[in-house]
Design a protein around this motif. Structure first.
Motif: not given
Lengths: 302, 106
Positions: A155-169, B79-91
């Motif tokens: 994630l830290n590596k990713y955020l170094e490139i895409f700093m504006a991605d709030h989902d990742a933060w 509420s915030l949206s579920a962070n679907v990009d980081f969804m994991i299936f191991n639950h």
């Protein structure tokens, strides 16, 4: 983020769809728009559309979006054969697509064959090294395997490139909170507040983290952020109201004995307490005595 | 709705009439060889009336105004949206599968 209007709309639609009143496609579209994870319902209602050729043909090109949504929902529900069929249908339609490639790799993930999935992601990244979704999947994969420190590293590596991605933060902040690394989490929430200053829930989470760290300065900042949450939600956020009360009493305990107490703080607290009492009277009258004793103990402590 | 729409059309007609009157007045001034300094008083009143009617109709006809405040009852974030990009299936859902009869028919 989900606003109050959207929440009501979603609940109405969900009720309607669950009781067989139609509107399944609208419901699924709303789920996609709000990015909510209701995989069981998405799978059930999505399949009911996909299995009906007449309904499916009315969607036009959106049909393929639905295939993708249902595939992901099926993986989340461990219906791997459904996910496989959907992915196959997509692969038939888009033989060259990277997006379908990602879906196939996700299917490998859902099966638990991590090495194959890792290989698939690596080969996809070779072709398009700036694909954000695939970078994020690698983070998620590390997390799913229980390799939290690996996930943080990715994630830290990713955020170094895409700093504006709030989902990742946000993801990073939540991982840090789960590891009780509050200072790092606070930094992530600061980033989030900077990028989206009008979302009260980030203010709230930041305040929570600061309150957990403790110390006079942090408590004072936490109180300010609880107050800004109250401001941004119009006083409807119960957690923020409690937070202001707790912060005030904690600060009062810390500065007890020292001269020059802040007078204005007690006013914020009493206002928040009043709002809390009103809300409890309206929504949960039988819990009111508990609330009053809790609030009393807070003011006694100060 | 129909009533407000008619009133709006009426307001636009009034504005057109005011314009027509002014043109006619200028024609008259050309004949009497006087200088044009401004439309006559009754045309000014007509203009004002048309303006008021048009504004009222334009504000009433569309749907209700929505709040733009972030803290209003409608706009506040719940509420915030579920962070679907980081969804994991191991639950834990893995252990409790739901409704096993679902199938994609081709």
């Amino acid at each position: 983020m989900v606003t109050k209007t959207e929440e009501t709309q979603l609940n109405n639609l969900e009720n309607q769809v669950d009781n067989g009143g139609g509107g399944a496609w609208e419901y699924l579209t709303l789920l996609r728009k709000l990015k909510l994870r209701r995989s069981d319902k998405a799978l059930k209602h999505g399949l009911s559309i996909l299995n009906n050729p007449k309904l499916r043909s009315t969607l036009g090109p959106d049909e393929w979006t639905l295939y993708e949504q249902v595939a992901v929902a099926a993986m989340d529900c461990q219906h791997l054969d459904v996910a496989k069929d959907c992915t196959k249908a997509l692969r038939k339609r888009f033989p060259e697509s990277k997006r379908v490639g990602r879906l196939e790799a996700m299917l490998l993930e859902a099966k638990g064959s991590w090495e194959l999935a890792e290989k698939a992601y690596t080969s996809l990244l070779e072709d398009s090294p700036l694909d954000q979704a695939i970078h994020k999947r690698r983070v998620a994969m590390a997390k799913a395997q229980g390799n939290i420190s690996g996930a943080i590293e990715w994630l830290n590596k990713y955020l170094e490139i895409f700093m504006a991605d709030h989902d990742a933060w946000r993801e990073l902040a939540e991982i840090y909170v789960s590891l009780q690394m509050y200072k790092q989490a606070a930094f992530c929430y600061e980033e989030l507040i900077l990028s989206q200053p009008t979302v009260p829930l980030y203010h709230l989470a930041y305040a929570d983290v600061l309150y957990t760290i403790g110390g006079l300065e942090n408590l004072q900042t936490a109180k300010k952020y609880y107050a800004s949450t109250i401001d941004l939600t119009g006083g409807k956020n119960t957690r923020a109201l409690f937070g202001v009360c707790l912060c005030t009493s904690a600060i009062a305990q810390l500065v007890k004995g020292k001269s020059k107490e802040e007078k204005e703080g007690s006013q914020v607290q009493s206002l928040a307490a009043k709002v809390l009492e009103k809300e409890y009277k309206q929504k949960a009258p039988n819990k009111l005595p508990q609330l009053t004793t809790a609030l009393k103990s807070l003011t006694l402590a100060s | 709705m129909g009533f407000v729409f008619t009133v709006g059309i009426f307001g636009i007609l009034i504005l057109f009439h005011a314009a027509y009157s002014t043109i006619q007045y200028r024609g008259l001034l050309k004949i009497t060889e006087e200088e044009f300094s401004g439309p006559p008083f009754d045309v000014l009143i007509e203009l004002f009336l048309g303006l008021v009617i048009c504004i009222w109709a334009a504000l009433t006809l569309p749907a209700k105004f929505l709040s733009i405040h972030p803290h209003s009852e409608d706009n506040r974030v719940v509420s915030l949206s579920a962070n679907v990009d980081f969804m994991i299936f191991n639950h834990r859902g893995k252990v409790f599968p739901v409704a096993t009869d679902l199938k994609l028919r081709q």
